[in-house]
Structure formats: structure tokens, C-alpha cells
Design an enzyme around this catalytic site. Structure first.
Site, PDB file in Angstrom:
ATOM      1  N   LYS A   1       0.827  12.992  -9.231  1.00  0.00           N
ATOM      2  CA  LYS A   1       1.062  12.591  -7.827  1.00  0.00           C
ATOM      3  C   LYS A   1       2.363  13.247  -7.341  1.00  0.00           C
ATOM      4  CE  LYS A   1      -2.627  10.219  -7.338  1.00  0.00           C
ATOM      5  NZ  LYS A   1      -3.680  10.753  -6.460  1.00  0.00           N
TER       6      LYS A   1
ATOM      7  N   ARG B   1       2.224  20.793  -7.811  1.00  0.00           N
ATOM      8  CA  ARG B   1       1.001  19.986  -8.015  1.00  0.00           C
ATOM      9  C   ARG B   1      -0.231  20.874  -8.198  1.00  0.00           C
ATOM     10  NH1 ARG B   1       0.965  15.105  -3.936  1.00  0.00           N
ATOM     11  NH2 ARG B   1      -0.700  14.465  -5.334  1.00  0.00           N
TER      12      ARG B   1
ATOM     13  N   ARG C   1       4.239   9.655 -11.902  1.00  0.00           N
ATOM     14  CA  ARG C   1       4.554   8.246 -11.612  1.00  0.00           C
ATOM     15  C   ARG C   1       4.579   7.366 -12.854  1.00  0.00           C
ATOM     16  NH1 ARG C   1       1.426   7.752  -5.747  1.00  0.00           N
ATOM     17  NH2 ARG C   1       3.153   8.680  -4.591  1.00  0.00           N
TER      18      ARG C   1
ATOM     19  N   ARG D   1       6.918   6.749  -2.820  1.00  0.00           N
ATOM     20  CA  ARG D   1       6.466   5.446  -3.350  1.00  0.00           C
ATOM     21  C   ARG D   1       7.364   4.927  -4.482  1.00  0.00           C
ATOM     22  NH1 ARG D   1       2.249   4.879  -0.034  1.00  0.00           N
ATOM     23  NH2 ARG D   1       0.801   6.609   0.143  1.00  0.00           N
TER      24      ARG D   1
ATOM     25  N   ASP E   1      -2.681   4.677  -5.370  1.00  0.00           N
ATOM     26  CA  ASP E   1      -1.336   4.903  -4.823  1.00  0.00           C
ATOM     27  C   ASP E   1      -0.416   3.694  -4.985  1.00  0.00           C
ATOM     28  OD1 ASP E   1      -1.967   7.464  -4.060  1.00  0.00           O
ATOM     29  OD2 ASP E   1      -2.549   6.900  -2.030  1.00  0.00           O
TER      30      ASP E   1
ATOM     31  N   LYS F   1      -2.100   6.561   6.331  1.00  0.00           N
ATOM     32  CA  LYS F   1      -1.799   8.005   6.192  1.00  0.00           C
ATOM     33  C   LYS F   1      -3.093   8.802   6.016  1.00  0.00           C
ATOM     34  CE  LYS F   1       1.058   9.198   2.721  1.00  0.00           C
ATOM     35  NZ  LYS F   1       0.526  10.219   1.798  1.00  0.00           N
ATOM     36  N   SER F   2      -3.994   8.320   5.172  1.00  0.00           N
ATOM     37  CA  SER F   2      -5.244   9.056   4.932  1.00  0.00           C
ATOM     38  C   SER F   2      -6.046   9.197   6.223  1.00  0.00           C
ATOM     39  CB  SER F   2      -6.101   8.314   3.896  1.00  0.00           C
ATOM     40  OG  SER F   2      -5.459   8.306   2.650  1.00  0.00           O
TER      41      SER F   2
ATOM     42  N   GLN G   1      -9.465  13.475  -2.522  1.00  0.00           N
ATOM     43  CA  GLN G   1      -8.984  14.723  -1.919  1.00  0.00           C
ATOM     44  C   GLN G   1      -9.925  15.873  -2.257  1.00  0.00           C
ATOM     45  OE1 GLN G   1      -4.914  15.246  -3.147  1.00  0.00           O
ATOM     46  NE2 GLN G   1      -4.178  13.616  -1.812  1.00  0.00           N
TER      47      GLN G   1
ATOM     48  N   SER H   1     -11.449  11.839  -7.390  1.00  0.00           N
ATOM     49  CA  SER H   1     -10.450  12.276  -6.413  1.00  0.00           C
ATOM     50  C   SER H   1     -11.061  12.406  -5.021  1.00  0.00           C
ATOM     51  CB  SER H   1      -9.853  13.628  -6.832  1.00  0.00           C
ATOM     52  OG  SER H   1      -9.118  14.169  -5.744  1.00  0.00           O
TER      53      SER H   1
HETATM   54  C1  S3P Z   1      -5.797  10.541  -0.708  1.00  0.00           C
HETATM   55  C2  S3P Z   1      -6.398  10.507  -1.936  1.00  0.00           C
HETATM   56  C3  S3P Z   1      -5.682  10.138  -3.175  1.00  0.00           C
HETATM   57  C4  S3P Z   1      -4.335   9.500  -2.891  1.00  0.00           C
HETATM   58  C5  S3P Z   1      -3.588  10.213  -1.808  1.00  0.00           C
HETATM   59  C6  S3P Z   1      -4.376  10.199  -0.520  1.00  0.00           C
HETATM   60  C7  S3P Z   1      -6.602  10.920   0.471  1.00  0.00           C
HETATM   61  O1  S3P Z   1      -5.479  11.310  -3.957  1.00  0.00           O
HETATM   62  O2  S3P Z   1      -3.560   9.454  -4.061  1.00  0.00           O
HETATM   63  O3  S3P Z   1      -2.334   9.579  -1.570  1.00  0.00           O
HETATM   64  O4  S3P Z   1      -6.162  10.692   1.606  1.00  0.00           O
HETATM   65  O5  S3P Z   1      -7.712  11.445   0.264  1.00  0.00           O
HETATM   66  P1  S3P Z   1      -6.601  11.788  -5.014  1.00  0.00           P
HETATM   67  O6  S3P Z   1      -7.837  11.878  -4.260  1.00  0.00           O
HETATM   68  O7  S3P Z   1      -6.150  13.115  -5.523  1.00  0.00           O
HETATM   69  O8  S3P Z   1      -6.612  10.740  -6.079  1.00  0.00           O
END
Ligand code: S3P
Length: 448
Positions: free
Chosen positions: A352, A126, A356, A399, A325, A25-26, A174, A172
Site C-alpha cells: 500500500k 508501488r 503497512r 492512514r 484500507d 475517495k474511491s 484497482q 484487487s
Molecule cells: C481502491 C482499491 C484498493 C484500496 C485503495 C482504493 C479503489 O486497492 O486499497 O485504497 O478505489 O479501487 P486494491 O484494489 O489494490 O486492493
């Protein structure tokens, strides 16, 4: 009205075979984002056709990017370059996806048009301050709803974005990626220091697109990443490996089921994602990597898992961001293990797709497991599950739906999980695959 999609899981099952789980997915999100702002045509294979990555794909179409597919994982993106995106006529709907919203905020902060990012009920709760704060420091004009939650509203800046040196307040990927993507549009060199290693797909893919990204390890935990704004991304072909986060459900399933022997093929084993393998091995799981290779800058392998007798452990905190995750299903492994498992340092799990820690503690308690939530983790005393006494609800979190399906292997009788339509966000073929390898899961749609 929306239907409540329930999973009815029969206990037991002997798990055998070879399977392939859908694309990462990422990596799928990033392939659309970077392919769209690159120059030239990017061809993607193995793209995840789940709701989250499809939301990203639709958003770039809405900004005028010509994208063909997905067709059996194949997507062709006709990149428009860093400055070629167009103002969308409606708000961009990111659905359930925090990754889509936070990474896109970075790209959109640098555009010369106004736009709004919205999400579903889960995403709308969120935290977004973690991205609006550094973006505002770069000069972006971005605001949120009450309490720093979505929608995000972005307006063009008069002076453009300025580079910053940003130290992430939490581990993080993200937030790191958001700042780096905004950095593509900034004057000067943007740097990000992360307090612990997090997934580095953005850095790897930017390099794959020919962009100069420098990465420097500051010590055993901290890394500094920097890039200079105003460069060019050159289109490339991307082969998306299978998602280790989806494979994790099958890894735990095969570890806790009797006489299991399962191979999960072509899984991405980027070292910033393999905490789940390390944690399961510490618990005594029998996992081996076979056929290791590299595709498009990402390491992949077949993951071979056989049944084992798991034991409870204290999970090393350094592994937490590397398995962030996978905790819902790791809690299921801990519930099936002998002895106590203790998780600390994982407060990020509370923000999340659901909380969770609380949601999984409630779900495990509902099947008779001694699980105590703590502010930053959980204490689980493994043992025999009992008949389901309370409801199990995923709280809009794919999840949770899938982790509790795996818990069905150790149940004494059928378990029922409510609110499972969300599995389509990351793993549309989940039910088909669990049934194929020897579990019995029925999908029941209840009218509401
Ligand atoms: C992700 C980063 C993670 C992860 C998310 C996907 C990404 O989040 O939990 O499912 O693709 O960069 P965080 O970076 O907020 O921990």
C-alpha cells in the site's frame, strides 16, 4: 525545502457529538474518470477535495476536459465521450494515488496518443505489473521503469485493444477496474474474475452511467464481471457518500475511548467496504447503523458508536479485502483490546502507500505494544501503552498518520508522529474534526 509536519497528540479525550467526514475517495476518483469520458454534463456533490482525487481531476483537465470546481464538494464535468480526450502536454502526476494511476492506465491504454503517468516517492515504489500485464495481453503498448514501478509510459496501439478474459491473481479492485475501463475501448467482451469480493464502485457507477455491465457470482467467493467495448456512457448526477475508510478512524476512536458516544453521518456502507464494521463488532464494539438509505446506487447510513471493552480475535480472512484500507486503525483497536488479535491473509498490506504491516508494527512497538509482524499479517497482544520510546514515522502514508493519532487516546503521555502532511491526500479536515470531538492534537511544522 519540505517541512516535516508532526502531529503532537495528547492522551485521552471523551468523544462525543455528530460529525460528517469527507467524501469517499474511491467514488470521487471514479466520478471524474467516468464523468470525463461520458457524453453530457455530470454534476458531482460531496466530492473529496483531497490531494489524491484532485490529482485525478487535474489529469483530466490536462487532457482537455472542461471541469468546474471543486467548490465545497461540487464539481461539474463536461464529458467529452470515450474518444474525446486530448494528448496532455506534460506527464500526468498522480501524486500519492495508486488508484488514480492504476485506473487511469486502463483508460489511457485505449487512447490514440502517447502519455506518461508519474507519482511521488511512495507511489514510485508501488507495483504496476499487476496492471501492465493484463493491459499488454489486451495489446496495449505500455512500459514501466525498472522492477515494474512507475512511471508508466503508454503509446497508442496500431490495432486497438482486444477484449480478454482475465482472472485476477489477487483480490484487487484497482486491477479489476483497470481491466474493465480498458475493456470499454476493446473489441469484444472483456471479463474479469475476482478471487474474493472487492469494492464494486466501478461496476455500480458504470451501470449508473447507463453502461451494460453483467455481474455473476460463481461461488461464495468468486465473481465474474463483464462488459462489451464501444458503448456510450451517459452523464448523470453523483452524490458521493462520506468515506467509510475515513469514518473508520472515528469508529475505532469512539470504541476505545471511555464514555464515548459518536455519530458519523451519511457514510457509504457498500457491502464491499464494511469489513471494518464486521471486524469491530466481532471484537465487541457497540456499533449501530441508523437512517439507512441509498444515494446514486450506493447504500449510506449514519454510524453510531459507543465505548466498549474490545477483545482480541482471529480476523476471518474472508473479511480482509472488505477492510483492506482499515487495517492500520484496526491494529490500533487490537492494541487497545484485551487478549490477542491475529491477522493472516493480508500480504497486500505490504504494497500500500507504505508497507503497512512493518510500519504499523514499528509504530505500535514504539508505544510499548507487543506487535509481531508476519509475512501476511500481524499478531498483536493488546495491553497498556507505555511512554513513546522510538520515533513514529508515517512513511508517506496518510492512514498511518491518522491511525497513530487515534492510538494517542490510549497513550500515557504525548505521542509525536512524523511526516503527517500526507493526511491531505484523503482527509484534509482530519485534525479539525478530531479536536472538535474531544481529542487534543496539535500540528507542529519542523523546518528541514
Ligand atoms: C481502491 C482499491 C484498493 C484500496 C485503495 C482504493 C479503489 O486497492 O486499497 O485504497 O478505489 O479501487 P486494491 O484494489 O489494490 O486492493
Amino acid at each position: 525545502m519540505a517541512k516535516n509536519v508532526q502531529f503532537h497528540v495528547k492522551p485521552g479525550g471523551v468523544l462525543k457529538g455528530r460529525i460528517r467526514v469527507p467524501g469517499d475517495k474511491s467514488v470521487s476518483h471514479r466520478s471524474i474518470m467516468l464523468g470525463s469520458i461520458a457524453e453530457g454534463t455530470t454534476r458531482v456533490t460531496g466530492f473529496l477535495e483531497g490531494e489524491d482525487s484532485l490529482a485525478t481531476l487535474q489529469a483530466f483537465k490536462d487532457m482537455g476536459v472542461q471541469i468546474e470546481g471543486p467548490d465545497q464538494g461540487n464539481v461539474t464535468i463536461h464529458g467529452v465521450g470515450l474518444r474525446g480526450l486530448k494528448k496532455p502536454s506534460n506527464p500526468l502526476d498522480m501524486g500519492n494515488s495508486g488508484t488514480a494511476m492504476r485506473l487511469m492506465a486502463g483508460i489511457l491504454a485505449g487512447q490514440d496518443f502517447e502519455c506518461t503517468l508519474i507519482g511521488d516517492a511512495s507511489l514510485s515504489k508501488r507495483p504496476m505489473k499487476r496492471v501492465t500485464q493484463p493491459l499488454s495481453e489486451m495489446g496495449a503498448d505500455i512500459d514501466t521503469a525498472e522492477g515494474g514501478m512507475p512511471p508508466l509510459h503508454l503509446k497508442p496501439t496500431k490495432t486497438g485493444l482486444n477484449a480478454i478474459d482475465y482472472t485476477l491473481p489477487m483480490a484487487s479492485a484497482q486491477v479489476k477496474s483497470c481491466v474493465l475501463l480498458a475493456g470499454l475501448y476493446a473489441n469484444g467482451t472483456t471479463s474479469v474474475v475476482e478471487p474474493a469480493p472487492t469494492r464494486d464502485h466501478t461496476e455500480r457507477m458504470l451501470k449508473g452511467f447507463g453502461y451494460d455491465v453483467k455481474t455473476e457470482k460463481l461461488d461464495s467467493m468468486q465473481t465474474r464481471v463483464e462488459l462489451k467495448g464501444g458503448g456510450v456512457l451517459k452523464a448523470m448526477d453523483i452524490d458521493v457518500p462520506s468515506d467509510i475508510s475515513s469514518a473508520a478512524f472515528f469508529m475505532v476512536a469512539a470504541a476505545i475511548a471511555p464514555e464515548a458516544d459518536l455519530v458519523i453521518e451519511h457514510v457509504g456502507i457498500n457491502p464491499t467496504r464494511t469489513g471494518v464494521i464486521d471486524i469491530l463488532k466481532l471484537m465487541g464494539a457497540d456499533i449501530t447503523l441508523e437512517n439507512e438509505s441509498t444515494v446514486g446506487g450506493e447504500p449510506v447510513a449514519d454510524i453510531h458508536v459507543k465505548s466498549s471493552k474490545l477483545k482480541g480475535i482471529k480476523i476471518p480472512e474472508a473479511l480482509v479485502p472488505l477492510a483492506i484500507d482499515e487495517f492500520p486503525v484496526l491494529f490500533v483497536a487490537a492494541a487497545a483490546a484485551e487478549g490477542q488479535t491475529v491477522l493472516t491473509g493480508a500480504e497486500e498490506l505490504r504494497v500500500k502507500e507504505s508497507d503497512r504491516i512493518q510500519v504499523m508494527a514499528d509504530a505500535l512497538i514504539a508505544v510499548g505494544i507487543d506487535a509481531q509482524p508476519t509475512p501476511d499479517g500481524m499478531v498483536i497482544n493488546g495491553g497498556q501503552q507505555k511512554s513513546q520510546v522510538g520515533g513514529i514515522n508515517s512513511h508517506h502514508d496518510h492512514r498511518i498518520s491518522m491511525a497513530m493519532t487515534v492510538a494517542g487516546l490510549n497513550a500515557v503521555d504525548d505521542i509525536v508522529i512524523d511526516d503527517c502532511a500526507n493526511v491531505n491526500t484523503s482527509f484534509p479536515t482530519f485534525v479539525q474534526l478530531v479536536n472538535q470531538i474531544g481529542m487534543t492534537v496539535n500540528v507542529v511544522k519542523e523546518g528541514q
